[in-house]
Design a protein around this motif. Structure first.
Motif, mmCIF file in Angstrom:
data_model
loop_
_atom_site.group_PDB
_atom_site.id
_atom_site.type_symbol
_atom_site.label_atom_id
_atom_site.label_comp_id
_atom_site.label_asym_id
_atom_site.label_seq_id
_atom_site.Cartn_x
_atom_site.Cartn_y
_atom_site.Cartn_z
ATOM 1 N N UNK A 52 0.714 -1.148 -0.037
ATOM 2 C CA UNK A 52 0.039 -0.107 -0.075
ATOM 3 C C UNK A 52 0.899 1.190 -0.145
ATOM 4 N N UNK A 53 1.979 1.333 0.741
ATOM 5 C CA UNK A 53 2.790 2.413 0.866
ATOM 6 C C UNK A 53 3.667 2.527 -0.548
ATOM 7 N N UNK A 54 3.947 1.487 -1.140
ATOM 8 C CA UNK A 54 4.687 1.540 -2.340
ATOM 9 C C UNK A 54 3.750 1.970 -3.361
ATOM 10 N N UNK A 55 2.316 1.426 -3.335
ATOM 11 C CA UNK A 55 1.716 2.045 -4.486
ATOM 12 C C UNK A 55 1.275 3.565 -4.218
ATOM 13 N N UNK A 56 1.280 4.159 -3.280
ATOM 14 C CA UNK A 56 1.017 5.231 -2.882
ATOM 15 C C UNK A 56 2.285 6.142 -3.193
ATOM 16 N N UNK A 57 3.459 5.804 -2.916
ATOM 17 C CA UNK A 57 4.656 6.717 -3.267
ATOM 18 C C UNK A 57 4.881 6.545 -4.804
ATOM 19 N N UNK A 58 4.734 5.435 -5.164
ATOM 20 C CA UNK A 58 5.191 5.098 -6.876
ATOM 21 C C UNK A 58 3.882 5.785 -7.807
#
Length: 150
Positions: free
Chosen positions: A35-41
């Motif tokens: 979820x964090x990676x999707x948000x940041x990317x």
């Protein structure tokens, strides 16, 4: 990942409650990181998962061996010719050993692309199968279109 899996001993059968709890905790961590990676990317989670699987799921040699077995069956003459050209005599070797040697030569000849060749071969054979339902053809089309647009 390959080195990590080589060092592991896997158990079969139903996991204990403690193991299931440990797995769930790990999956919760993976979900939070995804979820964090999707948000940041700015990329959808499924696209990140697909990229991960494309990059790392091939660490399982069984899948590649199964793909190659189908490829070998379709291109037996070509693969045996490659074996003959390498100087190996197939006269007294059992068929599994012949196929294994052919597989090794195939990977050696197509060092950087052999997995992609096998995946594309597998995909191409799916288009010639008969007896698929409309839904199965639609799924195959969507899968192919998704790969084409990535």
């Amino acid at each position: 990942l390959d080195e990590m899996f080589d060092a592991c001993t896997f158990t079969v059968g139903r996991p204990s409650e403690a193991v299931l709890d440990m797995i769930q905790e790990g999956l919760d961590h993976i979900n939070a990181y995804l979820t964090d990676l999707a948000t940041r990317s700015g990329q959808p989670p499924q696209q990140i998962i697909d990229r991960f699987l494309k990059q790392y799921a091939r660490s399982n040699p069984t899948n590649d061996w199964n793909r190659y077995s189908k490829y070998f069956t379709h291109y037996t003459a070509r693969e045996l010719e490659r074996l003959r050209m390498s100087g190996v005599s197939t006269g007294s070797i059992d068929t599994v050993t012949v196929r294994k040697k052919c597989y090794e030569l195939f990977k050696k000849e197509y060092r950087n692309t052999w997995q992609e060749i096998l995946v594309k071969f597998e995909e191409s054979t799916q288009y010639t199968e008969t007896g698929k339902t409309v839904s199965q053809w639609q799924q195959l089309f969507n899968k192919s279109a998704k790969r084409f647009t990535q």
